[in-house]
Scaffold this active site. Structure first.
Site, PDB file in Angstrom:
ATOM      1  N   MET A 223       3.965   7.370   1.318  1.00  0.00           N
ATOM      2  CA  MET A 223       4.809   6.179   1.204  1.00  0.00           C
ATOM      3  C   MET A 223       4.103   5.147   0.339  1.00  0.00           C
ATOM      4  SD  MET A 223       5.970   5.668   5.196  1.00  0.00           S
ATOM      5  CE  MET A 223       4.571   6.310   6.070  1.00  0.00           C
TER       6      MET A 223
ATOM      7  N   ALA B 104       2.621  -1.347  -3.361  1.00  0.00           N
ATOM      8  CA  ALA B 104       3.606  -1.464  -2.279  1.00  0.00           C
ATOM      9  C   ALA B 104       3.104  -0.791  -1.011  1.00  0.00           C
ATOM     10  CB  ALA B 104       4.940  -0.838  -2.698  1.00  0.00           C
TER      11      ALA B 104
ATOM     12  N   PHE C 170      -3.937   5.906  -0.440  1.00  0.00           N
ATOM     13  CA  PHE C 170      -4.281   5.902   1.002  1.00  0.00           C
ATOM     14  C   PHE C 170      -3.578   7.035   1.755  1.00  0.00           C
ATOM     15  CE2 PHE C 170      -4.364   0.965   0.587  1.00  0.00           C
ATOM     16  CZ  PHE C 170      -5.631   0.998   0.034  1.00  0.00           C
ATOM     17  N   ILE C 171      -3.355   8.171   1.132  1.00  0.00           N
ATOM     18  CA  ILE C 171      -2.550   9.207   1.793  1.00  0.00           C
ATOM     19  C   ILE C 171      -3.428  10.123   2.658  1.00  0.00           C
ATOM     20  CG2 ILE C 171      -0.839  11.050   1.467  1.00  0.00           C
ATOM     21  CD1 ILE C 171      -0.031   8.051   0.637  1.00  0.00           C
TER      22      ILE C 171
ATOM     23  N   ALA D 239      16.463  -0.854  -0.384  1.00  0.00           N
ATOM     24  CA  ALA D 239      16.442   0.203   0.633  1.00  0.00           C
ATOM     25  C   ALA D 239      17.411   1.345   0.299  1.00  0.00           C
ATOM     26  CB  ALA D 239      16.796  -0.394   1.992  1.00  0.00           C
TER      27      ALA D 239
ATOM     28  N   GLU E  16       5.926   7.177  15.042  1.00  0.00           N
ATOM     29  CA  GLU E  16       4.623   7.014  14.393  1.00  0.00           C
ATOM     30  C   GLU E  16       3.831   5.903  15.094  1.00  0.00           C
ATOM     31  OE1 GLU E  16       4.810   6.647  10.166  1.00  0.00           O
ATOM     32  OE2 GLU E  16       2.698   6.102   9.982  1.00  0.00           O
TER      33      GLU E  16
ATOM     34  N   ARG F 193     -29.535   3.317  30.840  1.00  0.00           N
ATOM     35  CA  ARG F 193     -30.438   2.388  30.140  1.00  0.00           C
ATOM     36  C   ARG F 193     -30.987   1.329  31.105  1.00  0.00           C
ATOM     37  NH1 ARG F 193     -33.657   1.749  25.701  1.00  0.00           N
ATOM     38  NH2 ARG F 193     -33.748  -0.441  25.102  1.00  0.00           N
TER      39      ARG F 193
ATOM     40  N   HIS G 197     -24.293  -1.555  24.401  1.00  0.00           N
ATOM     41  CA  HIS G 197     -25.276  -0.549  23.971  1.00  0.00           C
ATOM     42  C   HIS G 197     -26.489  -1.194  23.291  1.00  0.00           C
ATOM     43  CE1 HIS G 197     -22.036   2.396  24.534  1.00  0.00           C
ATOM     44  NE2 HIS G 197     -22.872   3.373  24.258  1.00  0.00           N
ATOM     45  N   GLY G 198     -26.449  -2.503  23.046  1.00  0.00           N
ATOM     46  CA  GLY G 198     -27.549  -3.129  22.304  1.00  0.00           C
ATOM     47  C   GLY G 198     -27.672  -2.504  20.917  1.00  0.00           C
TER      48      GLY G 198
HETATM   49  C1  LIG Z   1      -7.108   5.196   6.424  1.00  0.00           C
HETATM   50  C2  LIG Z   1      -5.698   4.932   5.991  1.00  0.00           C
HETATM   51  C3  LIG Z   1      -4.762   5.945   6.090  1.00  0.00           C
HETATM   52  C4  LIG Z   1      -3.452   5.730   5.631  1.00  0.00           C
HETATM   53  N1  LIG Z   1      -2.567   6.776   5.654  1.00  0.00           N
HETATM   54  C5  LIG Z   1      -1.372   6.615   5.030  1.00  0.00           C
HETATM   55  C6  LIG Z   1      -0.496   7.747   4.855  1.00  0.00           C
HETATM   56  O1  LIG Z   1      -0.766   8.864   5.301  1.00  0.00           O
HETATM   57  N2  LIG Z   1       0.656   7.556   4.172  1.00  0.00           N
HETATM   58  C7  LIG Z   1       1.013   6.341   3.663  1.00  0.00           C
HETATM   59  O2  LIG Z   1       2.056   6.256   3.047  1.00  0.00           O
HETATM   60  N3  LIG Z   1       0.210   5.261   3.823  1.00  0.00           N
HETATM   61  C8  LIG Z   1      -0.971   5.368   4.484  1.00  0.00           C
HETATM   62  N4  LIG Z   1      -1.806   4.297   4.625  1.00  0.00           N
HETATM   63  C9  LIG Z   1      -1.400   3.005   4.062  1.00  0.00           C
HETATM   64  C10 LIG Z   1      -1.049   1.970   5.111  1.00  0.00           C
HETATM   65  O3  LIG Z   1       0.137   2.296   5.766  1.00  0.00           O
HETATM   66  C11 LIG Z   1      -1.000   0.611   4.384  1.00  0.00           C
HETATM   67  O4  LIG Z   1      -2.330   0.276   4.022  1.00  0.00           O
HETATM   68  C12 LIG Z   1      -0.379  -0.484   5.236  1.00  0.00           C
HETATM   69  O5  LIG Z   1       0.997  -0.242   5.424  1.00  0.00           O
HETATM   70  C13 LIG Z   1      -0.579  -1.863   4.625  1.00  0.00           C
HETATM   71  O6  LIG Z   1      -0.195  -1.901   3.289  1.00  0.00           O
HETATM   72  P1  LIG Z   1      -1.186  -2.522   2.187  1.00  0.00           P
HETATM   73  O7  LIG Z   1      -2.510  -1.868   2.370  1.00  0.00           O
HETATM   74  O8  LIG Z   1      -0.533  -2.446   0.869  1.00  0.00           O
HETATM   75  O9  LIG Z   1      -1.360  -4.031   2.634  1.00  0.00           O
HETATM   76  P2  LIG Z   1      -0.418  -5.259   2.215  1.00  0.00           P
HETATM   77  O10 LIG Z   1       1.002  -4.894   2.442  1.00  0.00           O
HETATM   78  O11 LIG Z   1      -0.827  -5.718   0.861  1.00  0.00           O
HETATM   79  O12 LIG Z   1      -0.847  -6.349   3.289  1.00  0.00           O
HETATM   80  C14 LIG Z   1      -1.993  -7.211   3.148  1.00  0.00           C
HETATM   81  C15 LIG Z   1      -2.001  -8.203   4.305  1.00  0.00           C
HETATM   82  O13 LIG Z   1      -0.806  -9.007   4.246  1.00  0.00           O
HETATM   83  C16 LIG Z   1      -0.136  -8.946   5.483  1.00  0.00           C
HETATM   84  N5  LIG Z   1       1.318  -9.022   5.279  1.00  0.00           N
HETATM   85  C17 LIG Z   1       2.087  -8.297   4.438  1.00  0.00           C
HETATM   86  N6  LIG Z   1       3.368  -8.621   4.578  1.00  0.00           N
HETATM   87  C18 LIG Z   1       3.428  -9.571   5.547  1.00  0.00           C
HETATM   88  C19 LIG Z   1       4.476 -10.303   6.187  1.00  0.00           C
HETATM   89  N7  LIG Z   1       5.762 -10.091   5.848  1.00  0.00           N
HETATM   90  N8  LIG Z   1       4.148 -11.202   7.132  1.00  0.00           N
HETATM   91  C20 LIG Z   1       2.869 -11.405   7.498  1.00  0.00           C
HETATM   92  N9  LIG Z   1       1.836 -10.737   6.948  1.00  0.00           N
HETATM   93  C21 LIG Z   1       2.112  -9.832   6.005  1.00  0.00           C
HETATM   94  C22 LIG Z   1      -0.525  -7.593   6.073  1.00  0.00           C
HETATM   95  O14 LIG Z   1      -0.323  -7.584   7.461  1.00  0.00           O
HETATM   96  C23 LIG Z   1      -1.984  -7.513   5.674  1.00  0.00           C
HETATM   97  O15 LIG Z   1      -2.762  -8.227   6.591  1.00  0.00           O
HETATM   98  C24 LIG Z   1      -3.087   4.467   5.128  1.00  0.00           C
HETATM   99  C25 LIG Z   1      -4.029   3.438   5.065  1.00  0.00           C
HETATM  100  C26 LIG Z   1      -5.319   3.655   5.483  1.00  0.00           C
HETATM  101  C27 LIG Z   1      -6.310   2.531   5.359  1.00  0.00           C
END
Ligand SMILES: Cc1cc2nc3c(=O)[nH]c(=O)nc-3n(C[C@H](O)[C@H](O)[C@H](O)COP(=O)(O)OP(=O)(O)OC[C@H]3O[C@@H](n4cnc5c(N)ncnc54)[C@H](O)[C@@H]3O)c2cc1C
Length: 385
Positions: free
Chosen positions: A131, A136, A162-163, A184, A250, A276, A346-347
């Protein structure tokens, strides 16, 4: 359930108990010997996936007609719980079984289900869902990846990041715009079988703070041609609605992972503070330790009862998106708080990677970010006010 004084929920019947015991044995015998190598390598091996499929532990909720065990979310929850409690949660089974496979089961045609589900059950196919894009994440309607119809094919272009399972996956559900002019309504889901297409490339296995054994990757799609029937569902433009319908599962899954990790943290910390010694007594003899762990155990019990109720509701088809969002945000916030408290007890040893609490601490942090950030969970909950 383990270290908590919570009565077994009604869905935890004999079959689930047997599955749990069998899976615990399987992890100990088949996965434990190589697990640290997986963590070092940044990925679980394909052989481990195959063995897990052969053992019957992938996609247990998929109907028997497609090779599965015909179980329910209770089966998925048992698998997730055991992975977490026994410390194997870098193995990305939950996403494969309880996120990727359900899209095909719920929205795929009969032909698509027969084509893909048996491979996901057996572990010949490793699943991922793509996704997120560099531009995005939270705002999924802003994805830029496109799927353009070209005769009997679609041509996919774009990049994802980040997949989870991205290095190993050979079946990837890709979120793409079939109508870039729309939000959408322009989004559709496609299955890309990576071995069947040209133009698909994997980027690096991303270097993360935690969950080191779970591969996370960038993925690139350059004029990737897939047959028209790679579209999940009967028509274009259904992707966003399909995502919205499946996201509660999910989110519940992440809450299940959080509760299992909390339980493990409590167990390893109780063991540690009993052993400990300082000032001539065990760390558990200090009232501060007792109070901190009393708080952790109380909050873990509250979380467990809530999540058990969510699981029960989900099995009955009654879990709404708001409640699932509450479970995801509250349990993962709790998880991070608990890991911090338990590490403190755990220190200095808690900061050393050879102690399980250090890994639990690092692994916890992402739980508040993926599957919809906890801020987005609150946005969704607030809409119900
Ligand atoms: C280890 C890991 C595994 C992942 N696995 C997958 C996967 O398998 N498939 C996949 O598609 N994605 C995956 N992701 C992606 C993950 O779903 C996204 O990182 C997450 O949805 C946030 O998107 P972003 O990183 O672009 O952050 P952003 O959308 O840029 O957000 C940045 C900050 O702004 C805040 N924010 C954004 N919009 C708003 C709002 N409307 N109101 C208030 N605060 C807001 C967020 O909460 C966050 O704190 C993974 C991420 C990680 C780190």
């Amino acid at each position: 359930m383990g270290v908590l004084e919570v009565p077994a929920p009604s869905y935890q019947d004999e079959e689930i108990t047997l599955l749990d015991e069998a899976f615990a044995r399987f992890l100990e015998q088949e996965i434990a010997p190589d697990y640290e190598d997986f963590v070092t390598a940044g990925s679980v091996s394909r052989e481990a996936w195959k063995k897990t499929g052969d053992g019957g532990f992938l996609c247990p909720a998929i109907p028997e007609a497609y090779g599965g065990a015909g179980g329910t979310f209770a089966h998925e929850a048992a698998i997730i719980h055991r992975l977490g409690v026994d410390g194997f949660d870098h193995f990305g089974i939950a996403l494969h079984s309880a996120i990727v496979a359900p899209y095909i089961l719920h929205y795929g045609s009969e032909d698509q289900k027969k084509r893909w589900l048996p491979g996901l059950v057996s572990g010949d196919l490793v699943g991922a869902i793509a996704m997120t894009e560099p531009g995005a994440g939270s705002d999924l309607q802003g994805v830029k990846t496109t799927a353009r119809k070209d005769g009997n094919h679609y041509v996919i272009n774009g990049s994802k990041t980040f997949i989870t399972n991205g290095q190993l996956a050979n079946l990837i559900i890709v979120v793409a715009k079939t109508d870039p002019a729309q939000g959408a309504k322009g989004i559709s889901l496609f299955v890309v079988e990576t071995e069947q297409v040209d133009g698909f490339k994997r980027g690096r296995n991303l270097d993360k703070l935690g969950l080191k054994g779970n591969d996370t990757s960038e993925l690139f799609f350059e004029d990737v041609r897939v047959p028209a029937d790679a579209l999940i569902g009967a028509e274009e433009g259904r992707g966003f609605y399909q995502l919205m319908e499946q996201l509660p599962q999910e989110r519940l899954l992440v809450a299940c992972q959080a509760m299992a990790a909390i339980e493990r943290a409590l167990m390893v910390t109780i063991d540690y503070v009993k052993e400990r010694k300082a000032f001539g007594k065990s760390i558990l003899d200090f009232q501060n330790t007792q109070f901190k762990l009393a708080e952790v155990k109380t909050e873990a019990t509250i979380g467990r009862v809530f999540v058990n109720d969510c699981i029960q509701r989900h099995i009955e088809g009654k879990l709404d998106s708001v409640t699932a969002s509450m479970a995801k945000y509250w349990t993962t916030d709790l998880q991070c708080k608990v890991m911090d408290e338990c590490l403190q007890l755990h220190g200095g040893y808690g900061y050393m990677n050879e102690y399980p609490i250090a890994r639990l601490y690092a692994d916890a942090r992402v739980q508040r970010i993926y599957a919809g950030t906890n801020e987005i969970m609150k946005v969704l909950i607030a809409r119900s006010l």
